[in-house]
Design an enzyme around this catalytic site. Structure first.
Site, PDB file in Angstrom:
ATOM      1  N   MET A   1      23.859   9.536   2.953  1.00  9.98           N
ATOM      2  CA  MET A   1      23.663  10.842   3.581  1.00  9.98           C
ATOM      3  C   MET A   1      23.930  10.771   5.084  1.00  9.98           C
ATOM      4  O   MET A   1      24.491  11.703   5.674  1.00  9.98           O
ATOM      5  CB  MET A   1      22.256  11.366   3.293  1.00  9.98           C
ATOM      6  CG  MET A   1      22.026  12.770   3.800  1.00  9.98           C
ATOM      7  SD  MET A   1      23.239  13.932   3.131  1.00  9.98           S
ATOM      8  CE  MET A   1      22.404  14.462   1.638  1.00  9.98           C
TER       9      MET A   1
ATOM     10  N   PHE B   1     -12.078  -7.848  13.329  1.00 15.19           N
ATOM     11  CA  PHE B   1     -10.914  -8.258  12.539  1.00 15.19           C
ATOM     12  C   PHE B   1     -10.547  -7.154  11.538  1.00 15.19           C
ATOM     13  O   PHE B   1     -11.389  -6.660  10.800  1.00 15.19           O
ATOM     14  CB  PHE B   1     -11.219  -9.565  11.795  1.00 15.19           C
ATOM     15  CG  PHE B   1     -10.077 -10.014  10.933  1.00 15.19           C
ATOM     16  CD1 PHE B   1      -8.850 -10.352  11.503  1.00 15.19           C
ATOM     17  CD2 PHE B   1     -10.205 -10.062   9.551  1.00 15.19           C
ATOM     18  CE1 PHE B   1      -7.786 -10.749  10.705  1.00 15.19           C
ATOM     19  CE2 PHE B   1      -9.144 -10.461   8.750  1.00 15.19           C
ATOM     20  CZ  PHE B   1      -7.926 -10.800   9.327  1.00 15.19           C
ATOM     21  N   GLN B   2      -9.287  -6.773  11.543  1.00 15.97           N
ATOM     22  CA  GLN B   2      -8.741  -5.734  10.671  1.00 15.97           C
ATOM     23  C   GLN B   2      -9.420  -4.377  10.844  1.00 15.97           C
ATOM     24  O   GLN B   2      -9.544  -3.608   9.902  1.00 15.97           O
ATOM     25  CB  GLN B   2      -8.749  -6.180   9.209  1.00 15.97           C
ATOM     26  CG  GLN B   2      -7.787  -7.350   8.995  1.00 15.97           C
ATOM     27  CD  GLN B   2      -7.479  -7.627   7.543  1.00 15.97           C
ATOM     28  OE1 GLN B   2      -8.317  -7.391   6.668  1.00 15.97           O
ATOM     29  NE2 GLN B   2      -6.289  -8.135   7.289  1.00 15.97           N
TER      30      GLN B   2
ATOM     31  N   GLU C   1       0.819  -1.217   0.000  1.00 16.84           N
ATOM     32  CA  GLU C   1       0.000   0.000   0.000  1.00 16.84           C
ATOM     33  C   GLU C   1       0.849   1.261   0.000  1.00 16.84           C
ATOM     34  O   GLU C   1       0.460   2.295  -0.528  1.00 16.84           O
ATOM     35  CB  GLU C   1      -0.958   0.004   1.186  1.00 16.84           C
ATOM     36  CG  GLU C   1      -2.083  -1.022   1.086  1.00 16.84           C
ATOM     37  CD  GLU C   1      -1.685  -2.403   1.577  1.00 16.84           C
ATOM     38  OE1 GLU C   1      -0.500  -2.604   1.937  1.00 16.84           O
ATOM     39  OE2 GLU C   1      -2.553  -3.298   1.608  1.00 16.84           O
TER      40      GLU C   1
ATOM     41  N   LYS D   1     -17.904  -1.259   5.215  1.00 15.43           N
ATOM     42  CA  LYS D   1     -18.263  -2.262   4.218  1.00 15.43           C
ATOM     43  C   LYS D   1     -19.763  -2.241   3.893  1.00 15.43           C
ATOM     44  O   LYS D   1     -20.146  -2.390   2.731  1.00 15.43           O
ATOM     45  CB  LYS D   1     -17.877  -3.646   4.723  1.00 15.43           C
ATOM     46  CG  LYS D   1     -18.064  -4.704   3.666  1.00 15.43           C
ATOM     47  CD  LYS D   1     -17.216  -5.893   3.970  1.00 15.43           C
ATOM     48  CE  LYS D   1     -17.335  -6.956   2.898  1.00 15.43           C
ATOM     49  NZ  LYS D   1     -16.656  -8.175   3.348  1.00 15.43           N
TER      50      LYS D   1
HETATM   51  C1  LIG Z   1      12.060   6.086   5.857  1.00 18.18           C
HETATM   52  C2  LIG Z   1      13.331   6.756   6.223  1.00 18.18           C
HETATM   53  N1  LIG Z   1      14.162   6.219   7.125  1.00 18.18           N
HETATM   54  C3  LIG Z   1      15.308   6.832   7.449  1.00 18.18           C
HETATM   55  C4  LIG Z   1      15.659   8.011   6.873  1.00 18.18           C
HETATM   56  C5  LIG Z   1      16.964   8.717   7.259  1.00 18.18           C
HETATM   57  N2  LIG Z   1      17.862   8.801   6.099  1.00 18.18           N
HETATM   58  C6  LIG Z   1      17.965   9.906   5.340  1.00 18.18           C
HETATM   59  S1  LIG Z   1      19.013   9.735   4.069  1.00 18.18           S
HETATM   60  C7  LIG Z   1      19.399   8.173   4.522  1.00 18.18           C
HETATM   61  C8  LIG Z   1      20.391   7.367   3.751  1.00 18.18           C
HETATM   62  C9  LIG Z   1      19.873   6.963   2.428  1.00 18.18           C
HETATM   63  O1  LIG Z   1      20.727   5.969   1.892  1.00 18.18           O
HETATM   64  P1  LIG Z   1      20.608   5.577   0.375  1.00 18.18           P
HETATM   65  O2  LIG Z   1      19.191   5.276   0.031  1.00 18.18           O
HETATM   66  O3  LIG Z   1      21.590   4.533   0.052  1.00 18.18           O
HETATM   67  O4  LIG Z   1      20.950   6.937  -0.365  1.00 18.18           O
HETATM   68  P2  LIG Z   1      22.347   7.710  -0.428  1.00 18.18           P
HETATM   69  O5  LIG Z   1      22.327   8.782   0.593  1.00 18.18           O
HETATM   70  O6  LIG Z   1      23.433   6.719  -0.186  1.00 18.18           O
HETATM   71  O7  LIG Z   1      22.350   8.261  -1.806  1.00 18.18           O
HETATM   72  C10 LIG Z   1      18.699   7.805   5.666  1.00 18.18           C
HETATM   73  C11 LIG Z   1      18.830   6.519   6.367  1.00 18.18           C
HETATM   74  C12 LIG Z   1      14.753   8.558   5.951  1.00 18.18           C
HETATM   75  N3  LIG Z   1      14.979   9.742   5.353  1.00 18.18           N
HETATM   76  N4  LIG Z   1      13.611   7.913   5.617  1.00 18.18           N
END
Ligand SMILES: Cc1ncc(C[n+]2csc(CCOP(=O)(O)OP(=O)(O)O)c2C)c(N)n1
Ligand SMILES: [Mg+2]
Lengths: 176, 566
Positions: free
Chosen positions: B480, B117-118, B55, B167
């Site tokens: 990042m 349920f659900q 979803e 529903k």
């Molecule tokens: C759902 C979610 N969880 C955690 C984060 C924190 N976060 C921001 S950037 C990042 C790293 C992303 O890694 P990747 O997808 O490999 O991208 P890169 O920065 O290496 O290009 C994280 C963990 C987020 N923004 N969203």
């Protein structure tokens, strides 16, 4: 500086509006002191009166966000002195109050209150007044050692300006 | 449709969606929406329903669709876990003002509140992240609820709306007739512009020596791209965009000075700090744009135009607030506007651009020539696509490099999760965008981390032959976060390294053509191959593991304190 701010909001009488409004306080971690919802002078439109201690900066933003709720028609904030505010309180006291005062009407007159229930075990007194007046009587009865129970309403308010002013946005659609 | 007919609630829902112009929707079935799906079976020729693999994929796809087309995105899920799986996307759409209508099934109204349920109280759960939501408990409410939902989602500052349909309301019969919603007495989405404010604004703009326009997504949402260009040209005013405003103005426009904020362009941020007048249109001064608000634009008076009154003065001090639609305001500003050369100001822009050239652009490639860098990939992609592709990003370094080095000719070409920063957004949003604009090239730029949050949507791409291009920038890190650890946490790389699967083998398992490259000399050939592929294609680029996005304004620092190097 934290001060009491009273928000008056006029809304459609819809389920969920209450949660959305309190959510605006919750998000900024502002504790609501009292809250009253009732039908306004216009059918189908509810009036919320919410009192909370916070800063003007915060309450201003909270009100902006309350206004953004789809079912909110208008919302504003006030300080207590801008409003005519009354509360109602009920005091349950032991009936020896009456014995020492002699007569019921003398008692109620002396407290500027109304006796609404009287029996050998206790007396229930009703008083309408400002928050300070309500609290003063409570403290008084407590000092005399007769107060058994105490309950109070939230604020009932009227602002000095007419309600039409708050409702100006409704325009001709009022009855829609 | 004025004449009444007796039909089931489920059918009334579909007819109402069609009335509102819904041609495509994204969803996932379950017990409490089976009646709607049963009805969809008969409406396959009128509504193109795309079955996603989760979803969250459905809601992000609807977001990508809405962002690429400007129409309302529609998604559907069953009650309970189906509904709760939508929540991330709804929150994302709320922060990024994306018009969505989300439909969830609910237990029969007789069982509400019994922990059936659900059963999940999705109305309460989504209250803080929807513009409006409503629970339907009888069939007769459906047309009105849908009409209101679309009206609220698309008007004013757009946003997500959720309609929860019990529903019993789906199977009950009702007299169907449809009337679109045109107004609500408690909701006034189109403010009237204050003429006196406009007059003052124009006076301030004419008097400014160093004006700067900040264009946000509001410009796009109100269809004001042309008005913005004309306004900027008429007054000879430089324009910077927020992350959400990217592509509102063509990247090659001579008045465009770049992107704002944490990883924005040097000129855009330096001009903010030196400007004597900021004209902010349809943006919200997010902390990622302003940095330290105390030291933000210290010399400038600020004019802020926004359709959402609650944004005016919310984050920073404003000298002139105009509660207005962006297009109305920009059109009004053109009247009486003076053209001024402002040679020193444009020379300053040029000088700051040269700083970025020297400090950043000149160092984007691996000096040893061993690794491909993300900056290189996005730059080369931009050259190949020539500004005509829709770029949909995930979150992280891949996103910031995409924002910095992509080029755009047309509006609605940069789709990213700005406000919530939702990893996993990119792949489903890109497939949704491609469904919305099938004639455009749509490229998903993803990190190795983010791809794996919604990887299963490769199945959706396969089953529906969605010709989206997938560019995976694989640095084997949550890049990042790794960058912050390197710069601000003493290089303690706590749980950011990823051991990854073979992404091209995964793509192959989904019958999506794929290729992996690792050497700089392979890059251009592979990008070209991807761009020329007739359908979906996945290109995995193994990039330098420790590349950082620069320049950077550290969180909470002033825009004047840029970091250029490790
Ligand atoms: C759902 C979610 N969880 C955690 C984060 C924190 N976060 C921001 S950037 C990042 C790293 C992303 O890694 P990747 O997808 O490999 O991208 P890169 O920065 O290496 O290009 C994280 C963990 C987020 N923004 N969203
Ligand atoms: Mg990565």
């Amino acid at each position: 500086m934290n001060k009491e701010y009273i928000v008056i909001a006029l809304t459609e009488n819809q389920i969920g509006v209450l949660n959305r409004i309190t959510g605006c306080y919750l998000r900024r971690k502002i504790n609501i002191e009292s809250l009253k919802v009732s039908e306004s002078s216009i059918k189908g439109i509810s009036m919320f009166v919410i009192s909370a201690y916070t800063t003007e900066e915060y309450i201003d933003r909270v009100v902006q966000q309350i206004r953004n709720i789809i079912d909110v028609i208008e919302a504003r904030y006030y300080t207590p002195d801008e409003l005519i505010t009354q509360e109602i309180a009920l005091y349950k006291v032991s009936s020896k109050m009456v014995e020492s005062n002699g007569r019921i009407d003398a008692l109620s007159r002396s407290l500027s209150a109304r006796i609404i229930e009287f029996n050998p075990a206790y007396v229930v007194i009703e008083k309408t007044g400002t928050r300070a007046e309500i609290e003063q009587l409570r403290d008084d009865l407590q000092r005399r050692g007769v107060l058994q129970e105490f309950t109070r309403s939230g604020s009932v308010v009227l602002h000095r300006a007419p309600l039409d002013d708050l409702l100006h946005d409704l325009g001709e659609n009022t009855m829609a | 449709m004025a004449n009444k007919q007796k039909i089931k609630g489920a059918e009334a829902l579909l007819l109402s969606l069609i009335e509102e112009g819904t041609r495509d929707m994204f969803g996932y079935p379950g017990g409490q929406v089976i009646p709607i799906y049963d009805c969809l079976y008969d409406y396959r020729d009128r509504i193109n329903h795309i079955l996603t693999r989760h979803e969250q994929g459905a809601v992000h796809a609807a977001q990508g669709y809405a962002r690429a087309t400007g129409r309302v995105g529609v998604c559907m899920a069953t009650s309970g876990p189906g509904a709760t799986n939508l929540v991330t996307g709804i929150a994302d759409a709320m922060l990024d003002s994306t018009p969505l209508v989300c439909i969830t099934g609910q237990v029969p109204s007789s069982m509400l509140g019994t922990d059936a349920f659900q059963e999940a109280d999705i109305i309460s759960m989504t209250m803080p992240v929807t513009k409006w939501n409503y629970q339907v408990t009888s069939a007769s409410e459906i047309p009105r609820a849908i009409a209101k939902a679309f009206y609220i989602a698309r008007s004013g500052r757009p946003g997500p709306v959720l309609i929860d349909i019990a529903k019993n309301a789906q199977v009950e019969e009702m007299d169907y007739s449809y009337k679109p919603c045109l107004s609500l007495r408690s909701y006034h989405p189109t403010p009237e512009i204050d003429e006196e404010g406009v007059r003052q604004a124009v006076e301030m703009i004419n008097a400014a020596e160093r004006p700067l326009i900040l264009a946000g997504q509001g410009v796009v949402l109100s269809g004001a791209e042309r008005s913005l260009t004309e306004f900027a040209e008429a007054g000879h005013l430089p324009v910077a965009t927020t992350l959400m405003g990217i592509s509102a103005l063509p990247s090659g426009h001579p008045l465009f000075v770049g992107n704002l904020g944490m990883h924005g362009n040097v000129a855009a941020n330096a001009m903010t700090q030196h400007s004597d007048l900021i004209v902010a249109i349809g943006m919200r001064f997010s902390d990622r744009v302003t940095g330290d608000v105390q030291n933000y634009a210290p010399q400038a008076k600020i004019i802020h135009v926004d359709i959402d009154r609650a944004e005016l003065g919310k984050n920073i001090r404003i000298d002139l607030a105009l509660h207005a639609d962006a297009r109305t305001a920009l059109e009004a500003f053109k009247v009486g506007l003076k053209y001024r050369e402002r040679p020193d100001w444009f020379a300053f822009a040029e000088q700051e651009r040269a700083v970025e050239q020297k400090e950043v652009f000149a160092h984007t490639d691996d000096p040893a020539g061993r690794f491909i860098t993300m900056a290189q990939v996005i730059r080369n992609l931009a050259e190949i696509e020539k500004g005509d592709a829709v770029i949909v990003t995930d979150v992280g370094q891949n996103q910031m490099f995409s924002a910095r080095y992509s080029r755009f000719n047309a509006s609605r070409s940069f789709i990213t999760s700005g406000g919530l920063g939702t990893m996993g957004f990119g792949l489903p949003a890109a497939l949704g965008a491609k469904v919305g604009v099938p004639d455009k090239e749509v490229v998903a730029v993803l990190g190795d981390g983010g791809l794996q949050m919604t990887l299963q949507e490769l199945g959706t791409i396969m089953q529906n032959n969605i010709g989206v291009k997938i560019l995976v920038l694989n640095n084997s890190y949550l890049g990042m976060v790794r960058q912050w650890q390197q710069l601000f946490f003493n290089r303690r790389y706590s749980f950011t390294e990823l051991e990854n699967p073979d992404f091209s083998a995964i793509a192959a398992a989904y019958r999506i053509p794929a290729r992996r490259v690792t050497k700089p000399e392979e890059l251009n050939g592979a990008l070209r191959e991807m761009s020329e592929a007739p359908g979906a294609y996945l290109l995995e680029v193994a990039v330098m593991p420790d590349e950082n996005v620069f320049p950077m304004v550290p969180a909470g620092a002033s825009l004047s304190n840029l970091i250029y190097h490790d």
